[in-house]
Design an enzyme around this catalytic site. Structure first.
Site, mmCIF file in Angstrom:
data_model
loop_
_atom_site.group_PDB
_atom_site.id
_atom_site.type_symbol
_atom_site.label_atom_id
_atom_site.label_comp_id
_atom_site.label_asym_id
_atom_site.label_seq_id
_atom_site.Cartn_x
_atom_site.Cartn_y
_atom_site.Cartn_z
ATOM 1 N N LYS A 117 39.245 37.750 48.975
ATOM 2 C CA LYS A 117 39.001 38.858 48.046
ATOM 3 C C LYS A 117 39.644 38.555 46.694
ATOM 4 O O LYS A 117 40.865 38.431 46.600
ATOM 5 C CB LYS A 117 39.560 40.161 48.618
ATOM 6 C CG LYS A 117 39.270 41.398 47.788
ATOM 7 C CD LYS A 117 39.795 42.637 48.494
ATOM 8 C CE LYS A 117 39.472 43.905 47.724
ATOM 9 N NZ LYS A 117 40.164 43.982 46.432
ATOM 10 N N THR B 24 43.621 39.229 49.962
ATOM 11 C CA THR B 24 43.610 39.465 48.519
ATOM 12 C C THR B 24 44.371 38.343 47.827
ATOM 13 O O THR B 24 45.566 38.167 48.048
ATOM 14 C CB THR B 24 44.238 40.820 48.182
ATOM 15 O OG1 THR B 24 43.402 41.862 48.711
ATOM 16 C CG2 THR B 24 44.375 41.011 46.681
ATOM 17 N N TYR C 157 47.807 40.969 51.906
ATOM 18 C CA TYR C 157 48.307 40.317 50.702
ATOM 19 C C TYR C 157 48.923 38.962 51.056
ATOM 20 O O TYR C 157 49.153 38.645 52.223
ATOM 21 C CB TYR C 157 49.352 41.192 50.000
ATOM 22 C CG TYR C 157 48.782 42.433 49.379
ATOM 23 C CD1 TYR C 157 48.086 42.378 48.174
ATOM 24 C CD2 TYR C 157 48.927 43.675 50.007
ATOM 25 C CE1 TYR C 157 47.555 43.523 47.605
ATOM 26 C CE2 TYR C 157 48.394 44.818 49.443
ATOM 27 C CZ TYR C 157 47.717 44.745 48.238
ATOM 28 O OH TYR C 157 47.183 45.875 47.683
ATOM 29 N N ARG D 118 50.127 47.287 33.712
ATOM 30 C CA ARG D 118 49.404 48.557 33.665
ATOM 31 C C ARG D 118 50.200 49.522 32.791
ATOM 32 O O ARG D 118 51.148 50.170 33.242
ATOM 33 C CB ARG D 118 49.198 49.081 35.072
ATOM 34 C CG ARG D 118 48.466 48.050 35.941
ATOM 35 C CD ARG D 118 48.536 48.318 37.412
ATOM 36 N NE ARG D 118 48.061 47.159 38.176
ATOM 37 C CZ ARG D 118 48.033 47.104 39.498
ATOM 38 N NH1 ARG D 118 48.452 48.142 40.216
ATOM 39 N NH2 ARG D 118 47.602 46.014 40.102
ATOM 40 N N SER E 31 44.132 49.043 53.668
ATOM 41 C CA SER E 31 45.088 48.172 52.984
ATOM 42 C C SER E 31 46.326 47.967 53.834
ATOM 43 O O SER E 31 46.769 48.874 54.542
ATOM 44 C CB SER E 31 45.479 48.790 51.639
ATOM 45 O OG SER E 31 46.568 48.094 51.060
ATOM 46 N N HIS F 216 40.099 42.876 41.167
ATOM 47 C CA HIS F 216 41.150 43.835 41.510
ATOM 48 C C HIS F 216 41.030 45.128 40.695
ATOM 49 O O HIS F 216 42.011 45.692 40.223
ATOM 50 C CB HIS F 216 42.532 43.217 41.317
ATOM 51 C CG HIS F 216 43.553 43.738 42.287
ATOM 52 N ND1 HIS F 216 43.779 43.157 43.499
ATOM 53 C CD2 HIS F 216 44.414 44.792 42.230
ATOM 54 C CE1 HIS F 216 44.731 43.814 44.143
ATOM 55 N NE2 HIS F 216 45.126 44.823 43.396
#
Length: 430
Positions: free
Chosen positions: A282, A190, A164, A199, A141, A306
């Site tokens: 992605k 992504t 990203y 979350r 990442s 994700h």
């Protein structure tokens, strides 16, 4: 006024020489649990017992009510495996394939995930070592806590770098250059992270990186001595591939300032020209988006939601996989992730159109449970389960599984009857 952390006070420098003496003692129970684990569900429990509650919930959670988090796993259980008998297979089976044009020994790999050192001090190094051990792809990442050069030393094999949608094109160009110089074979953009998902476990826990040292978090740290010792006796981590000067506790502000919701297809086309190599988009779940991505220049469709952490009630990826394959045709590479907990899940994904499968939570459970040893075990569990599933299905190679797949997988209907999965077979029919 900010309360100084143990790292601010230099406590880790005092404790580091004691690691060879103390670490084996505090880690002993976790290692015993890890060695007794027989499946990914067991590894999840091992991770839960070792990691700070805040850290485990960050890893384990999904968005909002976590509906799609459950559906993503349950979707695999709705697919039955109608096996052939008397196939005359001779072990060992051949699990090798290609990902991004590179030869690998396994058709699955550890997905790029952010901030691995919050789970265990070995972090991305553990996942890279496990990938090298098993001869499979490694994904790093751009929010990794281990640098690209360090990963390149540990894992000389195939690697994909995840990126990203940053606002700053200069930052994009900088990390692309680092990835090229570091020997990364492919890029993964992504595109399902233009807003930060809701979350709620993180909100309830007061999740911060690193811990904010509230009374609640201190008590929880005391309850997890192996994780806490690991954290306070090692150097504080930073996000090494964006800016080494950005401390972990500034990550949220940095991401919020850099993520670009206005990033569009024209920006993606510019990025493809900058990279000029194998690249995946992605976060694709729609056939029309997949078709457009091919036109823009992406070589690989990465079907992902994700990890069920962004848009609640987005589709289970295994459910949309056949439509993506039908949309892009047989020659465009497809990677799938989402909800994978078993080797049988991987077999179903390969049978329904994926060329390879990414696993996130399974290997992170292993990492949180026991560093490199835990990640190697997680991948080995999935390898053994996949090998067994292929043998029982009656297919000896990954290519054979993909070729015969549509006839092997059927969806349950009304709990009792079954029907063929709507996926084109070798002659274009179901």
């Amino acid at each position: 006024m900010k309360i100084p952390s143990p790292h601010d006070l230099g406590v880790h420098k005092l404790l580091k020489p004691l690691r060879p003496l103390i670490s084996p003692i505090v880690d002993w129970p976790a290692k015993q649990r890890l060695r007794a684990a027989v499946n990914i569900a067991d590894l999840r429990q091992c991770a839960k017992m070792r990691a700070h509650k805040m850290v485990f919930d960050y890893l384990d959670s999904g968005a909002d009510d976590e509906i799609i988090l459950r559906r993503a796993k349950d979707a695999y259980s709705e697919l039955e495996m109608h096996y052939h008998v008397l196939s005359g297979l001779q072990p060992p089976l051949d699990l090798s394939t290609k990902v991004f044009g590179c030869d690998v020994k396994l058709p699955f790999f550890a997905c790029p995930t952010a901030g691995n050192r919050m789970f265990h001090h070995e972090g991305e190094s553990a996942a890279a070592a496990a990938a090298a051990h098993h001869g499979t792809l490694y994904g790093l990442s751009s929010l990794g806590t281990t640098s690209i050069p360090d990963i390149a030393k540990i894992c000389p094999g195939p690697k994909v770098f995840q990126l990203y949608v940053w606002k700053d094109r200069g930052l994009l160009q900088e990390v692309i250059k680092k990835a090229k110089d570091g020997g990364f074979d492919a890029l993964a953009l992504t595109v399902d992270f233009t807003w930060y998902g809701n979350r709620e476990r993180d909100i309830r826990n007061g999740f911060t990186i690193p811990p904010n040292y509230s009374l609640k978090q201190i008590i929880q740290a005391i309850q997890r001595p192996a994780w806490t010792w690991d954290f306070i006796s090692n150097d504080a981590y930073t996000y090494a591939n964006i800016n080494k000067d950005v401390p972990a506790d500034s990550l949220a502000a940095f991401v919020n300032s850099q993520i670009n919701p206005a990033f569009n297809w024209d920006d993606a086309e510019w990025l493809m020209k900058e990279w000029n190599g194998p690249a995946a988009i992605k976060g694709v779940v729609r056939p029309d988006d997949a078709k457009r991505a091919v036109q823009v220049g992406f070589s690989t469709m990465w079907v992902s939601n994700h990890g069920a952490r962004q848009l609640e009630t987005s589709p289970a990826t295994i459910d949309v996989l056949p439509s993506i394959r039908e949309a892009v045709g047989p020659n465009v590479e497809i990677i799938l992730d989402g909800g994978v907990q078993r080797g049988t899940d991987i077999a179903k994904a390969l049978a329904l159109g994926a060329d390879s499968v990414g696993c996130g939570k399974p290997y992170l459970y292993g990492l949180a449970a026991g560093g490199t040893e835990g990640v190697i075990k997680a991948l080995n569990i999935l390898k053994v389960e996949l090998d067994r599933a292929m043998g029982l299905l009656g297919v000896g190679t990954v290519d054979e599984l993909k070729k015969k797949g549509p006839s092997l997988i059927k969806r349950r209907v009304s709990g009792t009857s079954v029907r063929d999965f709507p996926y084109p077979g070798p002659n274009g029919c179901c």
